[in-house]
Scaffold this motif. Structure first.
Motif, PDB file in Angstrom:
ATOM      1  N   ALA A 110       0.881  -0.981  -0.058  1.00 17.61           N
ATOM      2  CA  ALA A 110      -0.023   0.012   0.013  1.00 17.61           C
ATOM      3  C   ALA A 110       0.830   1.393   0.097  1.00 17.61           C
ATOM      4  O   ALA A 110       1.744   1.252   0.823  1.00 17.61           O
ATOM      5  N   VAL A 111       0.666   2.199  -0.941  1.00 16.27           N
ATOM      6  CA  VAL A 111       1.495   3.352  -1.257  1.00 16.27           C
ATOM      7  C   VAL A 111       0.625   4.521  -1.057  1.00 16.27           C
ATOM      8  O   VAL A 111      -0.226   4.629  -1.648  1.00 16.27           O
ATOM      9  N   GLY A 112       1.071   5.515  -0.142  1.00 17.80           N
ATOM     10  CA  GLY A 112       0.210   6.497   0.048  1.00 17.80           C
ATOM     11  C   GLY A 112       1.192   7.872  -0.401  1.00 17.80           C
ATOM     12  O   GLY A 112       2.097   7.592  -0.387  1.00 17.80           O
ATOM     13  N   THR A 113       0.332   8.592  -1.322  1.00 19.85           N
ATOM     14  CA  THR A 113       0.955   9.809  -1.743  1.00 19.85           C
ATOM     15  C   THR A 113       0.390  11.246  -1.417  1.00 19.85           C
ATOM     16  O   THR A 113      -0.721  11.172  -0.895  1.00 19.85           O
ATOM     17  N   GLU A 114       1.177  12.323  -1.987  1.00 19.59           N
ATOM     18  CA  GLU A 114       0.519  13.635  -1.524  1.00 19.59           C
ATOM     19  C   GLU A 114       0.995  14.572  -2.558  1.00 19.59           C
ATOM     20  O   GLU A 114       2.141  14.329  -3.031  1.00 19.59           O
ATOM     21  N   ASP A 117      -0.539  20.546  -3.305  1.00 17.82           N
ATOM     22  CA  ASP A 117      -1.502  20.974  -2.437  1.00 17.82           C
ATOM     23  C   ASP A 117      -2.220  20.240  -1.264  1.00 17.82           C
ATOM     24  O   ASP A 117      -3.169  20.783  -0.394  1.00 17.82           O
ATOM     25  N   GLY A 118      -1.418  19.114  -1.140  1.00 21.49           N
ATOM     26  CA  GLY A 118      -1.727  17.979   0.103  1.00 21.49           C
ATOM     27  C   GLY A 118      -2.913  17.328  -0.061  1.00 21.49           C
ATOM     28  O   GLY A 118      -3.256  16.423   0.737  1.00 21.49           O
ATOM     29  N   ALA A 119      -3.305  17.121  -1.349  1.00 21.79           N
ATOM     30  CA  ALA A 119      -4.309  15.991  -1.594  1.00 21.79           C
ATOM     31  C   ALA A 119      -3.568  14.820  -1.753  1.00 21.79           C
ATOM     32  O   ALA A 119      -2.737  14.574  -2.135  1.00 21.79           O
ATOM     33  N   PRO A 120      -4.417  13.742  -1.133  1.00 24.44           N
ATOM     34  CA  PRO A 120      -3.956  12.420  -0.697  1.00 24.44           C
ATOM     35  C   PRO A 120      -4.299  11.484  -2.081  1.00 24.44           C
ATOM     36  O   PRO A 120      -5.206  11.912  -2.591  1.00 24.44           O
ATOM     37  N   GLY A 121      -3.444  10.513  -2.032  1.00 26.20           N
ATOM     38  CA  GLY A 121      -3.808   9.329  -3.137  1.00 26.20           C
ATOM     39  C   GLY A 121      -3.255   8.137  -2.530  1.00 26.20           C
ATOM     40  O   GLY A 121      -2.317   8.124  -1.634  1.00 26.20           O
ATOM     41  N   ARG A 122      -3.753   7.023  -2.966  1.00 23.15           N
ATOM     42  CA  ARG A 122      -3.328   5.781  -2.568  1.00 23.15           C
ATOM     43  C   ARG A 122      -3.508   4.813  -3.269  1.00 23.15           C
ATOM     44  O   ARG A 122      -4.384   4.867  -4.179  1.00 23.15           O
ATOM     45  N   ARG A 123      -2.676   3.692  -3.470  1.00 22.65           N
ATOM     46  CA  ARG A 123      -2.560   2.663  -4.336  1.00 22.65           C
ATOM     47  C   ARG A 123      -2.182   1.386  -3.576  1.00 22.65           C
ATOM     48  O   ARG A 123      -1.135   1.215  -2.924  1.00 22.65           O
ATOM     49  N   THR A 124      -2.893   0.249  -4.103  1.00 24.97           N
ATOM     50  CA  THR A 124      -2.662  -1.203  -3.429  1.00 24.97           C
ATOM     51  C   THR A 124      -1.994  -1.756  -4.772  1.00 24.97           C
ATOM     52  O   THR A 124      -2.394  -1.479  -5.879  1.00 24.97           O
ATOM     53  N   ALA A 125      -1.135  -2.925  -4.289  1.00 24.19           N
ATOM     54  CA  ALA A 125      -0.618  -3.725  -5.394  1.00 24.19           C
ATOM     55  C   ALA A 125      -0.240  -4.982  -4.763  1.00 24.19           C
ATOM     56  O   ALA A 125       0.035  -5.033  -3.443  1.00 24.19           O
ATOM     57  N   ALA A 126       0.138  -6.127  -5.571  1.00 16.13           N
ATOM     58  CA  ALA A 126       0.625  -7.340  -4.817  1.00 16.13           C
ATOM     59  C   ALA A 126       1.597  -7.864  -5.702  1.00 16.13           C
ATOM     60  O   ALA A 126       1.528  -7.749  -7.206  1.00 16.13           O
ATOM     61  N   PHE A 127       2.514  -8.598  -5.279  1.00 17.70           N
ATOM     62  CA  PHE A 127       3.451  -9.367  -6.224  1.00 17.70           C
ATOM     63  C   PHE A 127       3.904 -10.622  -5.486  1.00 17.70           C
ATOM     64  O   PHE A 127       3.947 -10.762  -4.383  1.00 17.70           O
TER      65      PHE A 127
END
Length: 401
Positions: A110-114, A117-127
């Motif tokens: 799980a990767v959290g980003t910003e 302007d502070g707006a967040p985002g998130r992505r999950t992946a599997a390997f």
């Protein structure tokens, strides 16, 4: 192809999924971190292999932010729940794992980003990772499955030597012991480079189920060595049976679950052959055994030499201490210590004791002036170490590691 080129070839771009954020809990001023996630496409690159191909566990996991996003947090966890440690660059553009990946397992990331302007985002992946290329460290747990007394230690025999403290910590952390009912706090103790013993602070609960498992499979230990698969172990404990032999008073008292069953007259080691004092665990039982003086270092032809059949023998040490029938010394039972180190008694009492106890039950010799039972190297003397000294032998808790 070198590793750097291979990593570049493995890069794939994952589009972040917006993360829902609820309204602010208090206050009326809107801050960037209170706003809904940005709906602009954000990109993150991970070197986790294209098309679901397994990743080389000897390569680090690398995550890179693009298009103005910054990485704020990364959580990468394998199938056993172990979290992958890593370092984030000061500008938030790159995260790289700092501990080796586990081989032959599946990771979720799980990767959290910003954004600026502070707006967040998130992505999950599997390997998944493929098997390691080096040697494997095998683990063999003991004792054999069955029912034992509450003094029985757990053992782990390694297929290869592990000497360095950090490597020992990796191994020890993966060896897990549970008990139902729950036992007191417990710890592993490194007996030598290939042997560990586990015991609780106090004896196991009576009628407990003890399960020992290894989560070491695929785990990096050192270059060229990863953990191998290990068969789990399940044993049970029976009643709490403890025999206390008072050497000075030449008597043995046997208790079961706190209730005194019987007190019998005995004889123990005479001068020059004093019985060891301390806690011992029954390690064997033989209804009939031949005992010889040469087995304990007495030369043939010596006045102390002997060779005789013995009945109802419960073994306490590798060096030859037993609790057994000794009808030849009946006149001394309860009066004086005349044996070569064993605890002797009448045939009737010895048979009763033999049929009452099981492997793992406790025999504690007190009084007298004999040597102390060692913790290791002569049966199971583990309980003779105070708890703080026992924990010193742990790679996770010990003061010496």
């Amino acid at each position: 192809m070198d590793r750097g080129s291979r990593r570049t070839a493995l890069i794939c771009f994952l589009i972040l999924v917006p993360l829902a954020v609820g309204p602010a809990a208090c206050g009326s001023n809107e801050h960037p971190w209170d706003a809904a996630p940005h709906d602009a496409t954000a990109h993150v690159a991970l070197n986790v292999g294209e098309g679901g191909r397994a990743v080389d566990p000897d390569e680090p996991l690398e995550i890179t932010a693009r298009d103005g996003d910054r990485i704020t947090d990364v959580r990468a966890v394998d199938a056993a729940g172990r979290r992958l440690d890593g370092e984030l660059s000061a500008d938030g553009a790159r995260w790289r794992s700092t501990t080796p990946l586990t081989a032959s397992t599946r990771y979720t990331v799980a990767v959290g980003t910003e954004r600026d302007d502070g707006a967040p985002g998130r992505r999950t992946a599997a390997f998944s990772t493929r098997p390691g290329d080096g040697r494997e460290l095998g683990v063999d747990f003991g004792p054999s499955p069955g029912t034992y007394g509450v003094g029985q230690p757990i053992t782990a025999e390694l297929s290869r030597a592990v000497r360095e403290g950090k490597q020992r910590a990796i191994v020890e952390r993966a060896l897990r012991v549970t008990s139902s009912p729950q036992a007191a706090e417990g710890s592993w103790h490194w007996v030598d480079d290939r042997t560990l013993h586990y015991r609780p602070r106090t004896y196991w609960p009576a009628h407990a189920t003890i399960v020992v498992r290894s989560a070491l499979e695929g785990v990096w230990i050192r270059d060229g060595l990863r953990g191998g698969a290990a068969e789990p172990l399940r044993i049970r404990t029976g009643d709490r049976v403890e025999a206390v032999v008072d050497i000075d008073r030449t008597e043995m008292t046997v208790r079961k679950n706190g209730e005194t069953l019987r007190t019998v007259p005995v004889t123990t080691g005479k001068p020059g052959f004093r019985t060891r004092e301390g806690v011992k665990v029954i390690i064997g039982k033989q209804a009939h055994v031949r005992m010889t003086g040469t087995s304990i270092g007495i030369p043939e032809g010596s006045p102390e030499s002997y060779d005789m059949p013995v009945e109802w023998a419960a073994q306490l040490t590798e060096s030859g201490e037993f609790v057994h029938a000794a009808p030849w010394s009946a006149a001394w039972h309860g009066r004086d210590n005349v044996s070569h180190g064993c605890t002797g008694m009448s045939t009737e009492d010895a048979r009763w004791f033999f049929e009452t106890v099981r492997l793992g039950d406790i025999v504690r010799h007190v009084g007298g002036d004999g040597p102390r039972m060692p913790a290791f190297g002569n049966g199971f003397g583990d309980w003779n170490l105070p708890w703080d000294r026992w924990r010193e032998g742990s790679a996770l808790h010990g003061l010496r590691n």
